[in-house]
Design a protein around this motif. Structure first.
Motif, PDB file in Angstrom:
ATOM      1  N   GLU A  60       0.821  -1.195   0.000  1.00 65.84           N
ATOM      2  CA  GLU A  60       0.000   0.000   0.000  1.00 65.84           C
ATOM      3  C   GLU A  60       0.858   1.248   0.000  1.00 65.84           C
ATOM      4  O   GLU A  60       0.501   2.251  -0.579  1.00 65.84           O
ATOM      5  CB  GLU A  60      -0.897  -0.005   1.240  1.00 65.84           C
ATOM      6  N   GLU A  63       2.317   1.464  -3.802  1.00 64.51           N
ATOM      7  CA  GLU A  63       1.570   0.965  -4.952  1.00 64.51           C
ATOM      8  C   GLU A  63       2.413   0.022  -5.804  1.00 64.51           C
ATOM      9  O   GLU A  63       2.571   0.210  -7.006  1.00 64.51           O
ATOM     10  CB  GLU A  63       1.081   2.117  -5.832  1.00 64.51           C
ATOM     11  N   GLY A  65       1.920  -2.798  -6.962  1.00 57.59           N
ATOM     12  CA  GLY A  65       1.220  -3.408  -8.076  1.00 57.59           C
ATOM     13  C   GLY A  65       1.299  -2.602  -9.358  1.00 57.59           C
ATOM     14  O   GLY A  65       1.219  -3.141 -10.464  1.00 57.59           O
ATOM     15  N   LYS A  66       1.483  -1.322  -9.222  1.00 54.78           N
ATOM     16  CA  LYS A  66       1.608  -0.427 -10.372  1.00 54.78           C
ATOM     17  C   LYS A  66       2.816  -0.779 -11.232  1.00 54.78           C
ATOM     18  O   LYS A  66       2.842  -0.494 -12.436  1.00 54.78           O
ATOM     19  CB  LYS A  66       1.712   1.007  -9.845  1.00 54.78           C
ATOM     20  N   TYR A  67       3.807  -1.418 -10.620  1.00 53.55           N
ATOM     21  CA  TYR A  67       5.051  -1.724 -11.325  1.00 53.55           C
ATOM     22  C   TYR A  67       5.173  -3.198 -11.692  1.00 53.55           C
ATOM     23  O   TYR A  67       6.185  -3.623 -12.222  1.00 53.55           O
ATOM     24  CB  TYR A  67       6.247  -1.300 -10.466  1.00 53.55           C
ATOM     25  N   GLU A  68       4.128  -3.967 -11.386  1.00 56.67           N
ATOM     26  CA  GLU A  68       4.156  -5.375 -11.736  1.00 56.67           C
ATOM     27  C   GLU A  68       3.718  -5.573 -13.187  1.00 56.67           C
ATOM     28  O   GLU A  68       2.969  -4.763 -13.743  1.00 56.67           O
ATOM     29  CB  GLU A  68       3.235  -6.169 -10.804  1.00 56.67           C
ATOM     30  N   ARG A 467      11.969   8.091 -16.481  1.00 58.62           N
ATOM     31  CA  ARG A 467      10.982   7.250 -15.799  1.00 58.62           C
ATOM     32  C   ARG A 467      11.596   6.379 -14.714  1.00 58.62           C
ATOM     33  O   ARG A 467      11.060   6.277 -13.617  1.00 58.62           O
ATOM     34  CB  ARG A 467      10.249   6.381 -16.816  1.00 58.62           C
ATOM     35  N   ASP A 495      11.558   4.631  -9.144  1.00 58.15           N
ATOM     36  CA  ASP A 495      10.722   5.508  -9.966  1.00 58.15           C
ATOM     37  C   ASP A 495      11.239   6.939  -9.792  1.00 58.15           C
ATOM     38  O   ASP A 495      11.244   7.477  -8.682  1.00 58.15           O
ATOM     39  CB  ASP A 495       9.261   5.396  -9.505  1.00 58.15           C
ATOM     40  N   VAL A 504      10.866   0.987  -5.707  1.00 51.78           N
ATOM     41  CA  VAL A 504       9.643   0.229  -5.972  1.00 51.78           C
ATOM     42  C   VAL A 504       9.869  -1.263  -6.117  1.00 51.78           C
ATOM     43  O   VAL A 504       8.898  -2.030  -6.115  1.00 51.78           O
ATOM     44  CB  VAL A 504       8.926   0.766  -7.233  1.00 51.78           C
TER      45      VAL A 504
END
Length: 647
Positions: A60, A63, A65-68, A467, A495, A504
């Motif tokens: 949490e 985040e 999951g944003k990078y998976e 990025r 990131d 991340v």
């Protein structure tokens, strides 16, 4: 040390521990060696700690999951990494960190047969008895070819520090296609291709590869002057990107570390430590100023064309004089020595082509050198080379390598601080000029631990996208499951798209990555199958299969097509020199076959429409099952042929 496992990603570690890392590592530099920095964290006699099953409270917080990358989805970037003393290169997907392929370069590889097949031996080079000349390698720096200032997906170049070799990898097949051993050098460390031709302005792609030798040696190194360190010299080398032949070498004072090239093709650069020419490490740290050395490529090639060169020993390579004493007049100089503090490690050029960042390693500074001012020095319009330095901010302890984003910011690895520092180049220039309000350092983030190379996505091109930053760390204690005394290393994904850096992901990597590059996936265009016509010995039809004898030399031609070899068996005689030529006639991508022969130390793969061959002496009579080692079909286990060696 295990308490760090329970901290959320991005949370600062225990201050006492941070202080210990800095103090111990700095003490190590001063007298006991860098290994003290982390080796003292655990008592030598302590067993490896049990892995914690508690989750890292990161999902949490950042985040994650944003990078998976979900199953069935593709990564946005390729990451190409040198493999250190494995002698190989590796390909990862980013942001997932998934390892996709290992490319054998200077190492033996029994999966693909690199160092076993005749084709790979021809590239590696062999001794008179047909065995590989070297079976070890040490890859450090990997860089692709360019067109118009960005990667063109054609070639990658990688060095072999231990044996002084430069290899070229075709990016359409991801296979090594040429290796050149550079004469007169040892410790070939830094390498970089040019980005456009220095002489012909119409040629806007890579034509040359620059190579820096780190270890100074007697020249020629044939037994003379071995005890007299003052006679030791270094060479900087230029190799033709297409022919892979050595174009020229430059004799220099001091050694070379890393290499960079300008976007206009005019200059190549190498940072230099040990300008003292010390033989032992104590003698390599006396000078407060070392150098970033620039080469005027067009002038060097004019000198070679005019015959103003010598040769060394039996080598025919032209060697020009790039020493300080012979280049005192800027208007005729081939080289420019820009003073840099202290024992710099790494030189990197900004995406706009304006600046070089050269970090101090034993100085807490990063020196910013303006490209236009170096050219101005060569024109005789800058009184001192040092005046090309336009900024020198203090950024932290042990600065090494610098990457750039697309917003004018630089990201430098701090080996001793175990951090990445984000700083602004233009602000550093303003501060250097006396602007006390300029905010140079924008952010810091802890990495785990002791980062070496760091690199940004597309950061060594004019298309740097700002990025991601990847930190290749030399130690990873307490980050992964323990696997024995040799731990996995970490490539930590950061990131950098916002004002603050975010850690991340921890990606485990096999020892020991040195340098990597991140390339957008649309740039890479790989072949899916080979072309039979590219192989002069291809067996294009199963009907061409058979055993062909010429005295004691026997050629066995056969094909593979799932699930069978074209010859069910073949006979040779004890003492025959046998060459097996195998062509894979399948046309389905990834339908790879292989051939292994027990007791004869043979194992190699053949990709669709590819031909490979091996040569050996059939010195053991009997029956030997030649079988496919690469799973290819439901009847894979039944895919075999018999080699019958008659006494």
């Amino acid at each position: 040390m295990n308490e760090a496992k329970m901290k959320p990603v991005g949370e600062m570690p225990d201050p006492g521990r941070r202080k210990f890392l800095n103090t111990a590592a700095f003490a190590g530099l001063a007298g006991a060696g860098l290994s003290v920095g982390l080796s003292a964290c655990n008592k030598e006699t302590a067993p490896a700690p049990a892995a914690s099953t508690a989750p890292m409270a990161a999902a949490e917080h950042l985040e994650v999951g944003k990078y998976e990358v979900a199953p069935g989805q593709l990564d946005e970037y390729y990451s190409f990494s040198s493999g250190g003393h494995s002698g190989e290169c590796r390909i990862y997907g980013l942001p997932s960190g998934r390892e996709l392929k290992r490319i054998p370069v200077f190492n033996m590889d029994c999966l693909v047969g690199w160092g076993t097949t005749n084709e790979s031996k021809a590239i590696l080079g062999t001794k008179p008895n047909g065995t590989p000349k070297y079976t070890t390698g040490d890859t450090h720096h990997v860089h692709p070819s360019y067109t118009d200032g960005t990667y063109d997906g054609k070639y990658m170049f990688v060095n072999d520090k231990i044996h002084g070799r430069l290899a070229r990898i075709r990016m359409d097949t991801m296979e090594t296609d040429k290796i050149t051993e550079i004469p007169n050098i040892q410790g070939f460390h830094g390498t970089f291709p040019d980005k456009r031709d220095p002489v012909d302005a119409a040629i806007n792609h890579t034509t040359r590869v620059f190579c820096g030798a780190e270890f100074s040696i007697p020249l020629p190194n044939d037994g003379r002057d071995m005890e007299d360190g003052s006679k030791y010299k270094s060479l900087f080398t230029c190799v033709d990107a297409e022919t892979m032949e050595v174009r020229w070498q430059a004799l220099i004072d001091g050694n070379c570390d890393l290499v960079a090239s300008s976007y206009d093709g005019k200059l190549a650069a190498t940072n230099q430590y040990n300008t003292e020419m010390g033989i032992h490490y104590e003698g390599m740290m006396g000078a407060e100023m070392d150098a970033c050395l620039f080469f005027n490529v067009a002038r060097i090639e004019e000198a070679v064309k005019a015959g103003k060169f010598t040769t060394i020993g039996s080598s025919k390579v032209p060697v020009v004089d790039g020493t300080r004493a012979s280049n005192a007049d800027p208007k005729t100089a081939l080289t420019c020595y820009v003073p840099i503090p202290k024992n710099p490690h790494g030189v990197n050029i900004s995406p706009d082509g304006k600046y070089y960042a050269c970090s101090g390693k034993l100085s807490p500074t990063a020196s910013v050198i303006e490209h236009a001012l170096v050219l101005k020095w060569f024109d005789g319009e800058l009184p001192e080379a040092r005046e090309a330095v336009v900024a020198e901010p203090e950024i932290g302890l042990g600065p090494l390598h610098t990457g750039f984003d697309n917003k004018g910011n630089a990201y430098t690895t701090l080996f001793l601080d175990s951090q990445i520092v984000k700083w602004n180049v233009e602000a550093a220039i303003k501060s250097f000029k006396g602007d006390t309000a300029a905010k140079v350092v924008l952010d810091r983030i802890d990495v785990h631990y002791q980062p070496g190379h760091g690199f940004t996505s597309m950061g060594e091109t004019k298309e740097s996208d700002g990025r991601y930053f990847v930190s290749d760390n030399k130690f990873s204690k307490d980050r992964f499951l323990p696997v024995g005394p040799l731990h996995a290393e970490t490539a930590q994904l950061i990131d950098i798209s916002g004002d603050k850096m975010k850690l991340v992901a921890d990606h485990s990597v096999y020892s020991e990555p040195h340098d990597s590059i991140i390339i957008r996936r649309d740039i890479i265009k790989t072949r899916q199958i080979y072309n039979l016509d590219d192989f002069p010995h291809a067996v294009k039809d199963p009907k061409e299969s058979g055993v062909f004898r010429d005295g004691k030399k026997v050629t066995v031609k056969l094909t593979s097509q799932a699930p069978a070899f074209s010859l069910r068996e073949f006979k040779v005689k004890k003492g025959d020199e046998v060459t097996i030529i195998l062509t894979n006639l399948d046309k389905v991508e990834d339908l790879t076959h292989a051939m292994a022969i027990p007791k004869y130390d043979i194992n190699f793969i053949v990709n669709p429409q590819q031909t490979q061959s091996v040569t050996f002496v059939a010195d053991q009579p009997g029956v030997y099952w030649c079988y496919c080692t690469n799973f290819c079909h439901a009847l894979h286990l039944e895919m075999r042929s018999r080699m019958i060696v008659e006494a």
